[in-house]
Motif scaffolding. Structure first.
Motif, short mmCIF file in Angstrom:
data_model
loop_
_atom_site.label_atom_id
_atom_site.label_comp_id
_atom_site.label_asym_id
_atom_site.label_seq_id
_atom_site.Cartn_x
_atom_site.Cartn_y
_atom_site.Cartn_z
N UNK A 1 -23.30 -16.52 15.22
CA UNK A 1 -22.72 -17.08 14.10
C UNK A 1 -20.97 -16.83 14.23
N UNK A 2 -20.65 -15.93 15.13
CA UNK A 2 -19.20 -15.82 15.05
C UNK A 2 -18.03 -17.12 15.02
N UNK A 3 -16.91 -16.94 14.24
CA UNK A 3 -15.89 -18.06 14.00
C UNK A 3 -15.47 -18.43 15.22
N UNK A 4 -15.03 -19.51 15.49
CA UNK A 4 -14.23 -19.80 16.54
C UNK A 4 -12.65 -20.17 16.11
N UNK A 5 -11.64 -19.21 16.61
CA UNK A 5 -10.26 -19.22 16.28
C UNK A 5 -9.57 -20.03 17.62
N UNK A 6 -8.96 -20.83 17.42
CA UNK A 6 -8.40 -21.41 18.67
C UNK A 6 -6.73 -21.83 18.56
N UNK A 7 -6.02 -21.21 19.42
CA UNK A 7 -4.68 -21.58 19.50
C UNK A 7 -4.63 -22.72 20.29
N UNK A 8 -3.73 -23.78 19.43
CA UNK A 8 -3.82 -25.01 20.02
C UNK A 8 -2.11 -25.36 20.27
N UNK A 9 -1.24 -24.54 20.28
CA UNK A 9 -0.24 -24.52 20.06
C UNK A 9 0.75 -25.20 21.06
N UNK A 10 0.31 -25.20 22.26
CA UNK A 10 0.92 -26.09 23.50
C UNK A 10 -0.23 -26.98 23.72
N UNK B 1 -15.87 -29.84 18.41
CA UNK B 1 -16.00 -28.56 19.07
C UNK B 1 -16.30 -27.37 18.37
N UNK B 2 -16.50 -27.81 17.06
CA UNK B 2 -16.80 -26.59 15.94
C UNK B 2 -15.69 -25.87 15.85
N UNK B 3 -14.54 -26.02 15.99
CA UNK B 3 -13.53 -24.91 15.85
C UNK B 3 -13.47 -24.59 14.31
N UNK B 4 -13.26 -23.14 13.87
CA UNK B 4 -13.34 -22.79 12.43
C UNK B 4 -11.77 -22.69 11.98
N UNK C 1 -25.03 -9.14 15.93
CA UNK C 1 -23.79 -10.02 15.41
C UNK C 1 -22.57 -9.40 14.70
N UNK C 2 -22.32 -8.41 15.66
CA UNK C 2 -21.28 -7.69 14.71
C UNK C 2 -19.84 -8.27 15.19
N UNK C 3 -19.71 -8.94 16.31
CA UNK C 3 -18.62 -9.97 16.87
C UNK C 3 -18.21 -10.92 15.79
N UNK C 4 -17.07 -10.75 15.02
CA UNK C 4 -16.96 -11.92 13.79
C UNK C 4 -15.96 -12.95 14.08
N UNK C 5 -15.42 -12.99 15.31
CA UNK C 5 -14.63 -13.83 15.79
C UNK C 5 -14.42 -14.03 17.28
N UNK C 6 -14.51 -15.29 17.54
CA UNK C 6 -13.97 -15.64 19.07
C UNK C 6 -12.64 -15.97 19.04
N UNK D 1 -13.08 -4.91 12.05
CA UNK D 1 -14.10 -6.08 12.45
C UNK D 1 -13.84 -6.32 14.16
N UNK D 2 -14.93 -6.52 14.72
CA UNK D 2 -14.95 -6.94 15.98
C UNK D 2 -14.57 -8.32 16.52
N UNK D 3 -13.67 -8.48 17.33
CA UNK D 3 -13.30 -9.94 17.97
C UNK D 3 -13.31 -9.91 19.42
N UNK D 4 -13.58 -10.93 19.88
CA UNK D 4 -13.79 -11.06 21.31
C UNK D 4 -12.81 -12.17 21.82
#
Ligand SMILES: *Cc1c(COP(=O)(O)O)cnc(C)c1O
Length: 395
Positions: A164-173, A185-188, A131-136, A80-83
């Motif tokens: 339509x890609x999903x938005x994955x967010x690192x909010x660790x810090x 923010x539409x975080x998935x 829409x090949x990018x599945x996730x940002x 799968x493609x990721x950006x």
């Protein structure tokens, strides 16, 4: 003697006494209703901290890194493609993890000290007609450089591109210390750990999945066992885990959410902003620069401070520990040796920040850097004196 000094690393953070007590509980049967009375309020508390009503929260015995793996393996299939943008050590590591999982990552190389280039993302997403990018992927707060990225702008990039890609967010810090608005923010998928804003020991990966991300889980084919959220959901429905849960940490998470919500999230964010502003006033008074390039990028949880050319920034960190038993953060990856970091997140007061700054000054003077004792401390004192919140009377 174990030093009683607080730490100023950007995680693990200082533990308030209440958190230390909360993780220290007797053994309870983790398949009993009693565990459910700890687990479910903790999951609800996390939803409030994330500002989501729609997402489902899953908490694993792991760390933030395990949270990344949970996010990608539950939503993606091999190839799968990721950006993603690479603008610091943590975004770099998440990209590396995707590549090791056989994902096809479009990496936007971004200077360390800059934020996620949302306009560049929009161009790439607009050009991806199929829409090949599945996730940002987006790292909200780059802990290595002290840079905050604008997640709302990344969401707008997706929306403007009609992608339509999903938005994955690192909010660790950032989560629990800086404003994070999962639904708005539409975080998935949101990812964090227990040892930063939640002020707990390390040991939990905390994740939340939007309804759209929950749908993707059904078709995602990356191998996963320990981190399969479907098994976790089945466990939660029966007040349990698919394996043995870290009960003390989950009790701590429940208490941590209560503490954050009792202070009030807006007050927590304002406190971090005030403390960070004082640290930045000191850096400015020292005549030094932050790695973060512009004020709107300044992190409220960690400051990465550049040292003069030819000077090894790691010396500041090792000398502070050796001589004064105070922990600062080293530079990581591309900025190793060029920056040292002050972590100012979690359980922290103005007074504690002044301690960090005054020790940092002694260290820099010891090492012959062009700084005078009191220079930055005075600037921070002035900043705190003028911005201090009125004294809270006990109820
Ligand atoms: C600390 C951190 C991580 C890694 O978390 P671990 O709990 O050490 O696995 C990931 N991303 C960011 C932004 C971090 O600050």
């Amino acid at each position: 003697m174990i030093s009683q000094n607080p730490v100023f690393i950007p995680g693990p953070t200082n533990m308030p006494e209440a958190m230390r007590r909360a993780v220290d509980i007797p053994t309870i049967d983790h398949r009993s209703p009693e565990f459910g009375r700890v687990l479910h309020p903790a999951l609800e508390g996390v939803k409030k901290v994330l500002k989501t009503t729609q997402a489902q929260v899953f908490v694993f015995p792991s760390t933030g890194t395990g949270g990344w793996e949970t996010a990608i393996t539950n939503t993606l299939s091999p190839g799968d493609k990721v950006l993603a943008a690479r603008n610091g050590m943590f975004s770099h590591r998440w990209i590396d993890m995707c590549q090791r999982h056989g994902l096809d990552v479009t990496v936007v190389q971004t200077p360390w000290g800059e934020g996620i280039p949302a306009d560049r993302f929009e161009e790439i997403l607009t050009a991806d007609k199929g829409h090949e990018i599945r996730v940002v992927l987006a790292t909200h707060n780059e802990t290595a450089t002290g840079v905050r990225s604008d997640i709302a702008a990344v969401r707008r990039a997706l929306d403007n591109a009609g992608h339509p890609a999903l938005l994955l967010v690192d909010g660790v810090s950032s989560i629990g210390s800086m404003d994070f608005r999962m639904d708005e923010w539409g975080v998935d998928v949101a990812v964090t750990g227990s040892q930063k804003g939640f002020m707990l020991p390390p040991g939990l990966a905390i994740t939340a999945f939007s309804p759209k991300a929950m749908e993707a889980v059904e078709s995602a084919r990356l191998p996963r066992t320990f981190f399969d959220i479907r098994d976790m959901a089945t466990g939660y429905a029966k007040n349990g885990y698919p394996y043995t849960p870290p009960v003390g940490l989950i009790n701590g998470l429940n208490e941590s959410c209560k503490l954050l919500l009792a202070e009030g999230l807006d007050n927590v964010f304002a406190r971090h902003h005030r403390i960070a502003s004082g640290v930045r006033a000191a850096v400015d008074a020292w005549g030094m620069q932050l790695c973060a390039q512009r004020p709107e990028l300044y992190s409220e949880t960690v400051s990465a401070i550049l040292v003069p050319e030819g000077f090894d920034a790691n010396l500041v960190v090792s000398h502070a520990m050796d001589k004064y038993q105070v922990a600062f953060g080293t530079g990581l990856g591309d900025v190793a040796g060029k920056v040292w970091r002050i972590g100012h997140l979690g359980s922290l007061t103005d007074a504690m920040a002044l301690l960090a700054l005054s020790v940092a000054e002694m260290v820099m003077v010891d090492l012959g850097l062009p700084v005078k004792l009191g220079q930055g401390v005075a600037a921070a004192q002035e900043s705190y004196r003028l911005s201090a919140a009125p004294v809270q009377k006990a109820a």
